[in-house]
Structures are given as structure tokens and as C-alpha cells.
Scaffold this active site. Structure first.
Site, PDB file in Angstrom:
ATOM      1  N   ASP A   1       0.864  -1.169   0.000  1.00  0.00           N
ATOM      2  CA  ASP A   1       0.000   0.000   0.000  1.00  0.00           C
ATOM      3  C   ASP A   1       0.910   1.231   0.000  1.00  0.00           C
ATOM      4  O   ASP A   1       2.138   1.124   0.146  1.00  0.00           O
ATOM      5  CB  ASP A   1      -0.980  -0.008   1.184  1.00  0.00           C
ATOM      6  CG  ASP A   1      -2.203   0.874   0.897  1.00  0.00           C
ATOM      7  OD1 ASP A   1      -2.161   1.663  -0.071  1.00  0.00           O
ATOM      8  OD2 ASP A   1      -3.203   0.791   1.637  1.00  0.00           O
TER       9      ASP A   1
HETATM   10  C1  BGC Z   1      -5.098   3.238   0.186  1.00  0.00           C
HETATM   11  C2  BGC Z   1      -5.294   2.218  -0.911  1.00  0.00           C
HETATM   12  C3  BGC Z   1      -5.249   2.895  -2.262  1.00  0.00           C
HETATM   13  C4  BGC Z   1      -3.937   3.623  -2.396  1.00  0.00           C
HETATM   14  C5  BGC Z   1      -3.764   4.304  -3.719  1.00  0.00           C
HETATM   15  C6  BGC Z   1      -3.890   4.102  -0.060  1.00  0.00           C
HETATM   16  O1  BGC Z   1      -3.859   5.162   0.830  1.00  0.00           O
HETATM   17  O2  BGC Z   1      -4.995   2.576   1.414  1.00  0.00           O
HETATM   18  O3  BGC Z   1      -6.508   1.552  -0.728  1.00  0.00           O
HETATM   19  O4  BGC Z   1      -5.438   1.975  -3.279  1.00  0.00           O
HETATM   20  O5  BGC Z   1      -3.850   4.601  -1.369  1.00  0.00           O
HETATM   21  O6  BGC Z   1      -4.596   5.380  -3.855  1.00  0.00           O
END
Ligand code: BGC
Length: 747
Positions: free
Chosen positions: A286
Site C-alpha cells: 500500500d
Molecule cells: C489506500 C489504498 C489505495 C492507495 C492508492 C492508499 O492510501 O490505502 O486503498 O489503493 O492509497 O490510492
């Protein structure tokens, strides 16, 4: 002649390279490896590097910085996120084609519930209990996104959530692993379609692995500590289902679990994912979650964190820019060639499968983008999905549906005129101007004899709860002049979603006070909730005659809500997350254990029982709950045989009668309890459901078939097992009101 044609076909297939995507897995791997053999360590690490585009102007213009174009040309960026649009992605691919090895860039984007056509938030959509619908909305979202240059969505989010304080409950399918698994698989099928190289399909990314929804206190990013049993029984199944459905990629989660940040967990990313589930796809961290493992206290330096992550099985580094600088560690042997090549191979295979090596510009087609984005068919599906997501929580004396020819109708509440909030918190490229507000939806549907008086009552301002009662006087005046009152209350989108945990589940600010004041007028009154989580609306639930749970329903919200309010659509949604009476009951979920001292329903004050001295154990609205303008009665639950053994299956049948004159749909739910087992089992577990359309006065049968394989559980060694003994079977319209029968599995 035939020979000639075949030869021509083969020549065509293998001449201009329009073939990679069709290669066998083995051949694709061979080609990936021959490419890897030509790559420098830096180029390899570049493939594992995913960076966000220029976020300064995000939405009005998606951008890529000049320095990023340069990095693409140097082969230092394998993937980008937060970049969209056929034109921009084309420019980036042109830069990639100037790099030494001409490896196309992979564009990921959060297509969570629609691209420009915003569908209901996934929690809402799960309330439709309609697996096919979940697949269709994902399919359409992929079609739009793929036309705008996107290759990869960071969805479905399949985290089971038992804590509505956690803002990210909007993104999942609620609290149940069975329903959650079906929806997870459906959404993967929808995004990926049958052929990843088609120009209307994209890679799915099942996330966040794992147990992110179990954050302590419901506070986003907080520590998670659940037993391996709970992991395996509750949190793993939707991931497994998504992978079995072919999910091409998986994302790690921000939380630590049992003392290890999930992103560094070899147990999760390798032992379970690869070893047990045979996952062949790509794992992405993530956003900066590798870097954050330092903050967790699990690595001393960023480089240490990156070494641990890649060795744990995380192939791509999202926005952390750590892997890209790992050459020193690779050369020092801290990351073996085998591990590095493996990660690169997984990234390349994803690009092969998408057909990017055949045509890097396949997904950037400005004309297709224009034709597809927000087209009428997509809007129609958005309305259908929104209608099906609505849950009718209360309808005393058939207050609803409202007549369209009322003389005067008051619509009250700041949220009633909001378009932005209807899009939910993952709106991304969705635009408020595309959305229909509740007020507009209502205005469009009343007769021309009806006067709609709108008054805000409270402000629905992003970023703050409205604490001012200045609007009450005018709202009350409007209500007094009207034959009925629709009060729209709930949460602005930014009270929900990532980093938006709430400690209270009350209606925000002065909203409940407003409802109370309006209630004293004794007018026919309907509360419409637009929100992103279960709320503890005890007073409203007791006093207000009609309540509609309308969530954040996407661009067609206002139309769908009006469809339900005026009876053009008979609501059929059922809650997929329990509504607590109070935040103090959390975690509260239907499939809990019995304990040694369950509360005695006949004598709830019995002292030494598992209970509160100041509140009922029961929820405000249970899992599976939802009303209809029809009224359904359940009778004659019967099993085809009381005893079964081996692979025999039992048929369970119930009669459902629609006692009203209106046709409607009912989600008939089947739950089972394993009465005694070597590992204690939940008091109820969902094992099946049927959505029946039943005409007024008509009776239909819901028929379920179950056998031992549906009733197995994980033994002490976590192996699926079936033990002899009795089971209680429950069937009903929600998890709390059911008919029951007994079954016995014989050795
Ligand atoms: C989130 C993810 C997301 C990623 C990209 C993160 O902060 O937890 O779910 O896909 O950002 O935007």
C-alpha cells in the site's frame, strides 16, 4: 488453401507482436525471463517502482512531472498511479517507448465504485445482495477506465468490517465472509472479464491483505491483533475467493498484525498467499507502507524495510521509492537474484497479459474514452444499482411511498442539495455536476401541482460538523406549511472513507435536534439517511415513522431515492453490517460466539450473564435486515431429511408469502449453527440466500441445498473438517427473525 490460411494466421500472430497476450503461461514466462536476462539491476528495480503522478492539480488536470517523464525514459518507473486520461497515458507510453528496453508503463488507479460514472459505495451495493449486479457495475467501471488509459484498479477492497467507526467500511461488502466472498469474486470477474488483453478489461487488485478492518478502536491504520483462527475464518475467505476468481494482483495493508507489519509478513505474502493459495499474480504494497514499517518499529532504515518487504514477497513498492534505490542491497546479496527476478517477472507478466507488449497504446484511445465515459447505459446501470442498494429501515403505517400529488412537500437538510456527497469519498474523477441531488430527484418526480419547499435546516459542509441551529426556524416554517416532510440527514462524504474514523456513530452535529424539533409538528415525516457507515440512530428509529437508508449512492442517488420515496421502486436492500444501538456495543456482528453465559432473552436482567447493565445486547438493526413495501411472511420451513451422511445433500424449503398487494423482492437468508463441535462455532453463519420476486398475494418457495461441504469448519490444525452431530438451520428475512429446524450429520 487451408494450409495457406493457417500459415498466414501464424505469420500474422507472430510477426507484428500482436500475440504476447495469447501465449501460454509457460511461453509468457519464458519471454519474460529472456527480457529479464537483458535487464540491468537498475532496470529491474525500475519495474518494481510505482509512483504517483503530479498530484498538485489532480482532478482538474492529471499530470506527470517533467522529471517523471525523464525517469520513464530511463526505465526507472514501472508503474504509475493517480494518472488518467487517454492523452496523458499515451504521452507516458511514448516516453516508455524511448527507454532502452521499451517496457510499457502500467497505470493503476482507484476505480473503487465506478470511474467517471460513480456507482453506489460498495457497502451500499452489497446491500443489494445481488452478485450479478456487483459484476456488472465492475464490468462497466472497467470499460470506462480502460478507455481512459487505466490498466489496473486497486479494487475490490474485501476487508471484512465489524467496526463501523472505521471509515473504510464504505469500500467493502460488510461483515459477513460468505457474502463478502461472493461479491469479491464477482467484482474480480467484472473488472477482469474473460480476457485481460481486451481493451475493456483491467487488472483487479484484491486488498488490503489482511485484517485491516480489525483496527483497534476502529481507528484507521491502528494495530490489529486477531487470532489465526479469526484470520482464517473471517478475514481470509474473501481474499481466497477473489484469488480463486483469478484476481491478478493483491495489495498489502497498512496495519501490523501479531507484531509484524502486514507488508513485511512472509507468513502472509508467501506462506499463505503463494504456498497455500497458489497465487501467481503480483503483490503491491500500500502507499508507502514499506517505509512505514520503520515507524512501526520493525525496521531500522528504509533500506532494511525494503529488503524485508521484497524478501517477504511484496513485488512492487507503491509510492515509497525504496525499491528503486535498492541496487546496493542487491549487490550485497541482501536480495537474491532469484527474489528480484521473481518480482520483476510478476510485473512483466501482468503487462504481457494486458497486451501492453503487443500495443502499449491499446488502452489510450481518446475517441473511445469520449464515447464511453458517462454514457447513457452506464448512467442507467448507476440508477439501477442505486435503487437496489437502498434499505428501508422503518415504515410505520405505510407512511411510504409518498403520493406524487401532495400539495406541498418540505425537503429539509443540507445534504438534500448536495451532489458532491452523493459520490462518496472515493469519487476520484467523478464530478459533482454529474450527480443528481436528493432535492433534484424529488423535484423531478412530483406532480406539477406539488410545491416543493426546500430548507437547509443545517449546513452540510465538508470538513466540519454543523453545530449551528440558525437554520431551524426556517426549516420548521417550511415543514409547517407542508403536507409531508422529507428530512435528509447523515454524513458528508468526507466523514467516511480512509483516515475518517469516527468515535461517535450519532448523526453529526445538530441533525438529531433538528429531527426532534420537526417531529413535534406531527407531520407525516420521512428520514432519508445518506451516510457511509451504520449509525446509532436510536431516537430516530423509535420516533420517526419512516426511515430510508440511502448511503452514498453515486451519480444517480437523487433519482433512485425519489424512485423509492414515491413507490416507482419497491425497496429490497438488506443490511450487510449490523447497526448498533450505541458505539459501546462495538464490535457487534451477527455471527458471534455464544459464550458460556449468553444473555437469557426471557430474563434479560439475569445478573451473571454476558450483558451490559445499561443497554440491551441486541443491535438496533441486525445483519440482513431491510423492509419492503410488500410484507413477507415465512411459513413451513422443512428439510428433505433430518439425518444425512457422507456426501448426501439436504434440501431446505420455506414458503414465503407476499401478504400485500404490491409485488416485491425478498432476500431469503439461510443460516446454520453447528451446535457442538471440537472448535466452538458461531451462533449463526450465513450459508446461502435467494432473492425472490413475489407478486402481491403470491406465495413462492425458497429452496436451498446443503451438504457436508457447506458445513465444514477448520479444525485445530486449520484443516477443513466435518464432524458428526446436530445443526440448527435458520431461514428468514434477516439474521434475527428466523424459523428453525434441526439436522443431524451421522458418522
Ligand atoms: C489506500 C489504498 C489505495 C492507495 C492508492 C492508499 O492510501 O490505502 O486503498 O489503493 O492509497 O490510492
Amino acid at each position: 488453401m487451408l494450409k495457406h490460411c493457417v500459415a498466414l494466421l501464424i505469420a500474422l500472430l507472430f510477426s507484428n507482436g500482436s500475440t504476447y497476450a495469447q501465449l501460454s503461461d509457460q511461453e509468457m514466462t519464458r519471454r519474460a525471463d529472456s527480457l529479464i536476462a537483458q535487464m540491468t539491476v537498475e532496470e529491474k528495480l525500475g519495474q518494481l517502482n510505482q509512483v504517483a503522478g503530479d498530484l498538485s492539480n489532480f482532478k482538474r488536470v492529471a499530470g506527470i512531472l517533467p522529471v517523471q517523464f525523464q525517469q520513464i525514459r530511463e526505465g526507472k518507473i514501472g508503474s504509475m498511479l493517480m494518472v488518467y486520461g487517454a492523452d496523458l497515458t499515451r504521452k507516458a507510453q511514448e516516453a516508455a517507448m524511448q527507454s532502452r528496453l521499451k517496457i510499457p508503463v502500467l497505470f493503476g488507479f482507484d476505480v473503487i465504485h465506478g470511474y467517471r460514472t460513480t456507482f453506489p459505495i460498495p457497502l451500499a451495493e452489497s446491500c443489494a445482495w445481488d452478485v450479478e449486479l456487483a459484476e456488472r457495475t465492475a464490468r462497466m467501471a472497467a470499460t470506462e477506465a480502460a478507455a481512459a488509459g487505466i490498466h489496473w484498479t486497486f479494487a475490490p477492497m474485501v476487508d471484512i468490517a465489524r467496526d463501523p467507526r472505521w471509515g473504510r467500511v464504505i469500500e467493502g461488502a460488510g461483515e459477513d465472509p460468505y457474502l463478502g466472498s461472493l461479491i469479491a469474486a464477482a467484482r474480480v470477474r467484472g473488472f477482469q472479464g474473460a480476457d485481460l488483453s481486451a481493451d475493456n478489461t483491467i487488472l483487479a487488485c484484491v486488498k488490503h491483505f489482511v485484517a485491516y478492518g480489525a483496527a483497534e478502536g476502529g481507528r484507521d491504520y491502528n494495530t490489529v491483533d486477531v487470532s489465526e483462527r479469526t484470520l482464517r475464518e473471517i478475514y481470509f475467505p474473501p481474499f481466497k475467493a477473489a484469488i480463486d476468481a483469478g484476481a491478478a494482483t493483491l495489495m498489502t495493508s497498512f496495519n501490523e498484525i501479531s507484531g509484524t507489519p502486514a507488508t513485511l509478513s512472509r507468513f502472509l505474502m508467501t506462506d499463505v498467499l503463494r504456498g497455500e493459495w497458489n497465487f501467481k499474480g503480483m503483490v503491491v504494497s500500500d502507499w508507502e507502507s514499506i517505509n512505514e514499517s520503520r515507524v512501526h518499529g520493525a525496521a531500522k532504515t528504509n533500506d532494511d524495510a525494503a529488503v524485508l518487504a521484497i524478501n517477504a514477497g511484496v513485488d512492487m513498492d507503491m509510492e515509497g521509492e525504496l525499491y528503486v534505490n535498492l541496487a546496493k542491497e542487491v549487490r550485497a546479496g541482501k536480495v537474491s537474484d532469484a527474489v528480484l527476478n521473481q518480482a520483476v517477472r510478476r510485473v512483466l507478466l501482468a503487462k504481457f497479459k494486458l497486451g501492453l507488449f503487443d500495443d502499449p497504446f491499446r488502452y489510450c484511445n481518446a475517441e473511445r474514452e469520449k464515447a464511453l465515459v458517462l454514457n447513457p447505459a452506464h448512467r442507467a446501470l448507476a440508477r439501477e444499482a442505486a435503487q437496489k442498494s437502498i434499505v428501508l429501515l422503518k415504515n410505520d403505517k405505510n407512511m411510504l411511498p409518498l403520493r406524487k400529488d401532495l400539495k406541498t412537500l418540505a425537503v429539509i437538510g443540507g445534504l438534500a442539495e448536495s451532489k458532491r456527497d452523493m459520490l462518496g469519498e472515493w469519487e476520484m474523477v467523478g464530478r459533482p455536476e454529474d450527480a443528481v441531488s436528493v432535492l433534484d430527484g424529488i423535484k423531478k418526480q412530483v406532480s406539477d401541482k406539488t410545491t416543493v419547499i426546500y430548507s437547509k435546516g443545517y449546513e452540510a459542509t465538508r470538513g466540519k460538523e454543523s453545530l449551528s441551529k440558525a437554520g431551524f426556524v426556517e426549516a420548521i416554517k417550511a415543514a409547517k406549511k407542508s403536507d409531508a416532510v422529507v428530512v435528509v440527514v447523515g454524513e458528508t462524504a468526507d466523514m467516511t472513507g480512509e483516515a475518517h474514523s469516527r468515535a461517535s456513530l450519532d448523526l453529526p452535529g445538530v441533525q438529531e435536534d433538528l429531527i426532534k424539533e420537526l417531529h413535534t409538528l406531527n407531520k407525516p415525516m420521512v428520514v432519508v439517511l445518506t451516510n457511509g457507515r451504520p449509525l446509532s440512530i436510536v431516537w430516530t428509529a423509535e420516533k420517526v415513522p419512516a426511515i430510508v437508508e440511502a448511503w452514498h449512492l453515486g451519480i444517480e442517488a437523487g433519482n433512485a431515492i425519489a424512485d423509492v420515496l414515491f413507490g416507482d421502486v419497491n425497496p429490497s436492500g438488506k443490511l450487510t453490517m449490523t447497526f448498533p444501538r450505541s458505539v459501546g456495543q462495538i464490535p457487534i456482528y451477527y455471527n458471534h460466539k455464544n459464550t458460556g453465559r449468553p444473555i437469557n432473552p426471557q430474563n434479560p436482567n439475569d445478573r451473571y450473564k454476558s450483558r451490559y447493565i445499561d443497554l440491551d445486547n441486541t443491535p438496533l438493526y441486525p445483519f440482513g435486515y431491510g423492509l419492503s413495501y410488500s410484507s413477507f411472511e415465512y411459513k413451513n420451513l422443512r428439510v428433505s431429511q433430518r439425518e444425512f451422511r457422507g456426501s448426501e445433500s439436504v434440501t431446505i424449503t420455506v414458503d414465503v408469502t407476499n401478504n400485500s398487494t404490491v409485488a416485491g423482492e425478498e432476500v431469503v437468508q439461510l443460516y446454520v449453527r453447528d451446535d457442538v463441535a471440537s472448535v466452538t462455532r458461531p451462533v449463526k453463519e450465513l450459508k446461502g440466500f435467494k432473492k425472490l420476486r413475489i407478486g402481491g398475494g403470491e406465495t413462492k418457495q425458497a429452496v436451498f441445498t446443503i451438504s457436508a461441504k457447506d458445513l465444514m469448519f477448520l479444525d485445530r490444525a486449520f484443516k477443513p473438517t466435518m464432524e458428526a452431530g446436530t445443526f440448527t438451520v435458520f431461514v428468514g428475512g434477516n439474521s434475527a427473525q428466523t424459523l428453525d429446524e434441526k439436522l443431524e450429520y451421522l458418522p
